[in-house]
Design an enzyme around this catalytic site. Structure first.
Site, PDB file in Angstrom:
ATOM      1  N   ASN A 118      68.554 -41.925  -2.291  1.00 35.72           N
ATOM      2  CA  ASN A 118      69.904 -41.403  -2.054  1.00 35.72           C
ATOM      3  C   ASN A 118      70.111 -41.296  -0.543  1.00 35.72           C
ATOM      4  O   ASN A 118      69.586 -40.389   0.097  1.00 35.72           O
ATOM      5  CB  ASN A 118      70.034 -40.027  -2.729  1.00 35.72           C
ATOM      6  CG  ASN A 118      71.364 -39.358  -2.430  1.00 35.72           C
ATOM      7  OD1 ASN A 118      72.303 -40.005  -1.947  1.00 35.72           O
ATOM      8  ND2 ASN A 118      71.460 -38.073  -2.710  1.00 35.72           N
ATOM      9  N   LYS A 121      72.710 -40.514   1.021  1.00 36.42           N
ATOM     10  CA  LYS A 121      73.721 -39.495   1.371  1.00 36.42           C
ATOM     11  C   LYS A 121      74.691 -40.086   2.416  1.00 36.42           C
ATOM     12  O   LYS A 121      75.021 -41.254   2.316  1.00 36.42           O
ATOM     13  CB  LYS A 121      73.051 -38.223   1.868  1.00 36.42           C
ATOM     14  CG  LYS A 121      71.917 -37.745   0.951  1.00 36.42           C
ATOM     15  CD  LYS A 121      71.504 -36.353   1.249  1.00 36.42           C
ATOM     16  CE  LYS A 121      70.237 -36.027   0.478  1.00 36.42           C
ATOM     17  NZ  LYS A 121      69.969 -34.616   0.374  1.00 36.42           N
ATOM     18  N   HIS A 156      74.935 -34.404  -8.314  1.00 32.11           N
ATOM     19  CA  HIS A 156      74.008 -34.012  -7.240  1.00 32.11           C
ATOM     20  C   HIS A 156      74.351 -32.595  -6.769  1.00 32.11           C
ATOM     21  O   HIS A 156      75.523 -32.208  -6.750  1.00 32.11           O
ATOM     22  CB  HIS A 156      74.116 -35.005  -6.076  1.00 32.11           C
ATOM     23  CG  HIS A 156      73.015 -34.818  -5.074  1.00 32.11           C
ATOM     24  ND1 HIS A 156      73.064 -33.842  -4.108  1.00 32.11           N
ATOM     25  CD2 HIS A 156      71.828 -35.443  -4.913  1.00 32.11           C
ATOM     26  CE1 HIS A 156      71.948 -33.893  -3.382  1.00 32.11           C
ATOM     27  NE2 HIS A 156      71.183 -34.853  -3.856  1.00 32.11           N
ATOM     28  N   GLU A 163      74.598 -31.319  -3.980  1.00 27.59           N
ATOM     29  CA  GLU A 163      75.585 -31.248  -2.889  1.00 27.59           C
ATOM     30  C   GLU A 163      77.014 -31.402  -3.417  1.00 27.59           C
ATOM     31  O   GLU A 163      77.948 -30.823  -2.883  1.00 27.59           O
ATOM     32  CB  GLU A 163      75.241 -32.303  -1.818  1.00 27.59           C
ATOM     33  CG  GLU A 163      74.011 -31.887  -1.030  1.00 27.59           C
ATOM     34  CD  GLU A 163      73.137 -33.034  -0.561  1.00 27.59           C
ATOM     35  OE1 GLU A 163      73.598 -34.180  -0.497  1.00 27.59           O
ATOM     36  OE2 GLU A 163      71.951 -32.764  -0.255  1.00 27.59           O
ATOM     37  N   GLU A 223      66.196 -31.779  -9.883  1.00 30.02           N
ATOM     38  CA  GLU A 223      66.157 -31.558  -8.438  1.00 30.02           C
ATOM     39  C   GLU A 223      66.377 -30.077  -8.137  1.00 30.02           C
ATOM     40  O   GLU A 223      67.527 -29.628  -8.043  1.00 30.02           O
ATOM     41  CB  GLU A 223      67.246 -32.372  -7.739  1.00 30.02           C
ATOM     42  CG  GLU A 223      67.136 -33.862  -7.919  1.00 30.02           C
ATOM     43  CD  GLU A 223      67.752 -34.597  -6.739  1.00 30.02           C
ATOM     44  OE1 GLU A 223      67.007 -35.268  -6.036  1.00 30.02           O
ATOM     45  OE2 GLU A 223      68.960 -34.473  -6.504  1.00 30.02           O
ATOM     46  N   GLY A 277      66.004 -31.438   0.710  1.00 32.95           N
ATOM     47  CA  GLY A 277      66.207 -31.498   2.156  1.00 32.95           C
ATOM     48  C   GLY A 277      65.573 -30.346   2.919  1.00 32.95           C
ATOM     49  O   GLY A 277      65.882 -30.126   4.096  1.00 32.95           O
ATOM     50  N   SER A 306      62.450 -33.219  -1.453  1.00 36.54           N
ATOM     51  CA  SER A 306      61.442 -33.342  -0.389  1.00 36.54           C
ATOM     52  C   SER A 306      60.235 -34.192  -0.779  1.00 36.54           C
ATOM     53  O   SER A 306      59.098 -33.898  -0.396  1.00 36.54           O
ATOM     54  CB  SER A 306      60.997 -31.946   0.081  1.00 36.54           C
ATOM     55  OG  SER A 306      62.098 -31.252   0.640  1.00 36.54           O
TER      56      SER A 306
END
Ligand code: PEP
Length: 250
Positions: free
Chosen positions: A10, A12, A95, A97, A167, A173, A213
């Site tokens: 991904n 991003k 996701h 985010e 996730e 991140g 991560s």
């Protein structure tokens, strides 16, 4: 059925120039990748078609999001039909985010998932708990709630085109990776929920990948876990170590 190992990258909102996009893909094109791993990369939407055209043919391309309508007055959106027409086989939905920054609800994500599958896309469906929820012992409950919205609109038929990405939000991140035991436990719970809510066959056949991560250093240990069927990789997908993650089972 054995579940094919799956590694998604991904990107991003990266890279930010045409030149750096070209060099990222040309690095990937030269890498040695385990042919038994399904590899999918998700560049920003502006690069989808150009990445598809220049990337090696054993690497597939995913959008990072799409809308549920086919066309119309929805400024800024991309439709599942447009993705299919452009030769993009996968889309990432849900996701964290998108859920937190763009306030997407589980219901909206379920509607998008249905629309994407109906249009002929495959979906990488992301779920996962926050740190607060984990500390409150609610990991399984939160994952189940997020999945339930999708289960209710999908029913049995479409699950072969869904990859579930577990996730944990606290691991995305942050450099704080889940232990292999934490990942395995969450994946077992997700699989148990699929068995209960849909069928034993769907639970057994659906790939559940881990994201948060993942690096070249920690991927091998995570990949030893029976229910970890691959990874969704953010930061490390922009680096040469992405190839090592693809090769985690080798
Ligand atoms: C992600 O964005 O899906 C992700 C897992 O990011 P990272 O690997 O950087 O934690």
């Amino acid at each position: 059925m054995t579940r094919q190992f799956f590694v998604g990258g991904n990107f991003k909102l990266n890279p930010i120039t045409l030149e750096s996009k070209k060099s990222l893909i040309s690095g990937l094109n030269k890498a040695e990748l385990d042919p038994s791993t399904e590899v999918v990369i998700a560049p920003p939407s502006i690069y989808l078609i150009s990445v598809k055209d220049i990337v090696r043919k054993d690497v597939k391309v995913a959008a990072q999001n799409c809308y549920f309508k086919e066309s119309g007055a929805f400024t800024g959106e991309i439709s599942p039909k447009q993705l299919v027409d452009a030769g993009i086989p996968y889309v990432i939905l849900g996701h964290s985010e998108r859920r937190t920054i763009f306030k997407e609800t589980s219901e909206l994500i379920a509607t998008k998932t249905r629309a994407a599958l109906d249009a002929g896309l495959k979906v990488i469906l992301c779920i996962g708990e926050t740190l607060q929820e984990r500390e409150a012992g609610k990991t399984a409950e939160v994952c189940e709630e997020q999945l339930k919205a999708v289960v209710e609109v999908l029913k049995e038929a479409d699950w072969s085109n869904v990859v579930i990405a577990y996730e944990p939000v606290w691991a995305i991140g942050t450099g704080k990776v889940a232990t292999s035991a934490q990942a395995q436990e969450a994946h077992v719970d997700v699989r148990a929920y699929l068995a209960k809510a849909i069928s034993a066959a769907v639970a057994n056949d659906t790939r559940i990948i881990y994201g948060g991560s993942v690096t070249a250093v920690n991927c091998k240990e995570l990949a030893t876990q029976q229910d970890v069927d691959g990874f969704l990789v953010g930061g490390a997908s922009l680096k040469p170590e992405f190839a090592d993650i693809v090769n985690a089972k080798k």
